[in-house]
Scaffold this motif. Structure first.
Motif, PDB file in Angstrom:
ATOM      1  N   ASP A   1       0.807  -1.216   0.000  1.00 49.30           N
ATOM      2  CA  ASP A   1       0.000   0.000   0.000  1.00 49.30           C
ATOM      3  C   ASP A   1       0.841   1.268   0.000  1.00 49.30           C
ATOM      4  N   GLY A   2       2.170   1.138   0.083  1.00 54.15           N
ATOM      5  CA  GLY A   2       2.982   2.340   0.123  1.00 54.15           C
ATOM      6  C   GLY A   2       4.460   2.035   0.045  1.00 54.15           C
ATOM      7  N   TRP A   3       5.226   3.105   0.001  1.00 52.18           N
ATOM      8  CA  TRP A   3       6.686   3.020  -0.164  1.00 52.18           C
ATOM      9  C   TRP A   3       7.291   4.028   0.792  1.00 52.18           C
TER      10      TRP A   3
ATOM     11  N   VAL B   1       9.314   7.351  -7.278  1.00 54.31           N
ATOM     12  CA  VAL B   1       9.320   5.889  -7.414  1.00 54.31           C
ATOM     13  C   VAL B   1       7.898   5.345  -7.307  1.00 54.31           C
ATOM     14  N   TRP B   2       7.116   5.900  -6.391  1.00 52.14           N
ATOM     15  CA  TRP B   2       5.739   5.422  -6.245  1.00 52.14           C
ATOM     16  C   TRP B   2       4.899   5.771  -7.474  1.00 52.14           C
ATOM     17  N   ASP B   3       5.236   6.841  -8.161  1.00 49.52           N
ATOM     18  CA  ASP B   3       4.535   7.173  -9.400  1.00 49.52           C
ATOM     19  C   ASP B   3       4.754   6.090 -10.458  1.00 49.52           C
ATOM     20  N   VAL B   4       5.956   5.495 -10.472  1.00 45.89           N
ATOM     21  CA  VAL B   4       6.207   4.388 -11.400  1.00 45.89           C
ATOM     22  C   VAL B   4       5.312   3.205 -11.059  1.00 45.89           C
TER      23      VAL B   4
ATOM     24  N   SER C   1      -3.963   4.936   1.482  1.00 45.28           N
ATOM     25  CA  SER C   1      -2.908   4.545   0.558  1.00 45.28           C
ATOM     26  C   SER C   1      -1.750   5.533   0.633  1.00 45.28           C
ATOM     27  N   GLN C   2      -0.678   5.204  -0.093  1.00 43.33           N
ATOM     28  CA  GLN C   2       0.471   6.095  -0.141  1.00 43.33           C
ATOM     29  C   GLN C   2       0.094   7.442  -0.747  1.00 43.33           C
TER      30      GLN C   2
END
Length: 466
Positions: free
Chosen positions: A73-75, A85-88, A427-428
């Motif tokens: 659910d997150g980074w 990175v989470w956008d990737v 979520s993130q």
């Protein structure tokens, strides 16, 4: 190129060997195509129909129990916000696609994820163990393989059409063609179709293993349960046979000749066309009829039905063995849960909770390697100490969690922002929005972040203020 083709040929043979020896059987059982129960050689069509109906596939439910608790659910990087990175991750729709990776690891023992460089952004490709094989110098400790091969098959007939070879330098596309041999036959020949260098410095393939031993062997949830599934199916078959042929009372009469079969057109008894012997009509026993006979030697009786309680008890016992072996709460499979206290419910879920925690540790490390590859591909800070955040799927309510976190903030002086990543149901993306709103409403934090960005040399990520 010759070395690449030789390694690709060896990897292809390993894929076919693993499929023929283990993975095909696991795949069949998971999809409900089990081995049939024992039957006599003289079994008729009715027996064969009962054998088809006796297959009860519990395996998807055993896999679904931990699978539904595995959701990244997150980074959480050690520094910075990690939003690039989470956008990737979001661009590759991994919120939905991660489930197939976890399912593959739980079913077959392992699955793979490959990261491919692309001008529009790195592409994350989940891959099944049925389509990929990877070679490791140390299969237990190595994070990335020496090389890996992904095979492509025709969607029409499943024939091998191509492959993709991954190593630490490039990604090589291979095309398979049928060519004539010297003796006039045909053979499948591999031809290099293209080679794309990458900047990862390692083979961009990550293995997701549910359980790995010190020999590098990975075992999923399905393979150890195949013998128990066969026992359950055999018990179901025996139950269906007994239910079909012996679960009712049989009435009989002795000392009484059955009535002749009279032809209504002629009023005469029918005879066998071959032997000329008279034909008799079977006596029908009906609950509305009163049975009587003129012969004083006639006796009526009944044969009792076969009890089914033993079969039902055996089914319940085998299902409990299935639950114990897979660490699945028995009430997930049997539905036998009534008036359980909170402590009793927690005790019933304890084994499953420990199992899910172990899976999160193993699969979480693999996702961190995948996101490290994504960070390398986009030129972001490749933080090796970053961690993925798993969704909290516990049965606690949001009010209970908020109350506990509020006490941590008030009594232990934990910063509220440090607990945002642990809030269930968010979520993130939600947490990133929390940080933006906190910065907008806190002028001091906003000024500190602006000063940090201004003082940061080019190419070095700025550290956001808390």
């Amino acid at each position: 190129m010759a070395d690449i083709l030789e390694r690709a040929d060896y990897a292809l043979s390993r894929i076919r060997q693993d499929f023929s020896e283990r993975l095909e059987v696991i795949d069949r059982y998971y999809r409900g195509k089990h081995a049939g129960p024992y039957m006599p050689r003289s079994a008729n069509d009715e027996y064969k129909l009962l054998a088809e109906r006796c297959v009860h596939n519990w395996l998807p439910w055993v896999v679904a129990a931990p699978l539904q608790n595995l959701q990244v659910d997150g980074w959480r990087p050690a520094s910075g916000d990690g939003s690039a990175v989470w956008d990737v991750w979001q661009a590759n729709r991994m919120d939905a696609r991660q489930g197939s990776v976890h399912e593959g690891a739980l079913v077959y023992g392992h699955a793979y994820v490959a990261v491919l460089p692309d001008p529009a952004g790195p592409r994350i490709r989940p891959l099944s163990a049925l389509r990929m094989w990877a070679a490791y110098a140390d299969p237990v400790s190595d994070e990335f393989p020496l090389y890996a091969l992904e095979i492509m098959q025709s969607p029409d007939d499943g024939e091998l059409t191509g492959a993709r070879f991954y190593d630490a330098e490039a990604i090589t596309d291979i095309r398979y063609e049928m060519k004539k041999t010297a003796d006039g036959g045909e053979s499948l020949t591999a031809v290099v179709a293209g080679r794309t260098p990458h900047i990862f410095g390692v083979t961009p393939v990550v293995r997701f293993a549910a359980s790995l031993d010190l020999l590098g062997r990975s075992v999923g949830l399905v393979e150890p349960l195949i013998p128990i599934s066969d026992r359950i199916n055999q018990t179901w078959f025996d139950l269906l046979v007994t239910q079909t042929y012996g679960s009712f009372k049989v009435r009989y009469a002795t000392g009484m000749a059955p009535p002749l079969d009279i032809d209504p057109a002629t009023g005469m008894p029918r005879t066998d066309p071959v032997t000329g012997e008279p034909l008799y009509r079977a006596v029908g026993f009906d609950p509305t009829r009163f049975l009587m006979a003129e012969d004083p030697d006639t006796k009526f009786g009944e044969l009792s039905e076969s009890p089914l309680n033993g079969y039902l008890a055996a089914l319940e016992l085998n299902t409990q063995h299935l639950a114990a072996t897979s660490q699945t709460p028995p009430h997930y499979l049997l539905g036998s849960m009534a008036n359980l206290s909170a402590d009793a419910f927690a005790a019933a879920e304890a084994a499953m909770t420990r199992k899910v925690d172990a899976l999160k540790q193993a699969l979480g490390e693999a996702w961190e390697s995948v996101l490290w590859l994504c960070a390398t591909a986009i030129g972001a800070d490749a933080d090796r100490s970053a961690q993925v955040v798993w969704r909290d799927t516990g049965s606690r309510s949001l009010a209970q969690t908020a109350d506990a976190f509020g006490k941590l903030v008030q009594m232990v002086d934990v910063p509220p922002q440090a607990l945002w990543d642990k809030l269930p149901g968010f979520s993130q993306t939600d947490i990133d929005r929390f940080r933006e709103l906190a910065e907008e409403t806190d002028p001091a934090a906003k000024m500190a972040n602006a000063l940090a960005k201004a003082a940061t040399p080019p190419g070095v990520p700025a550290v956001a203020s808390e």
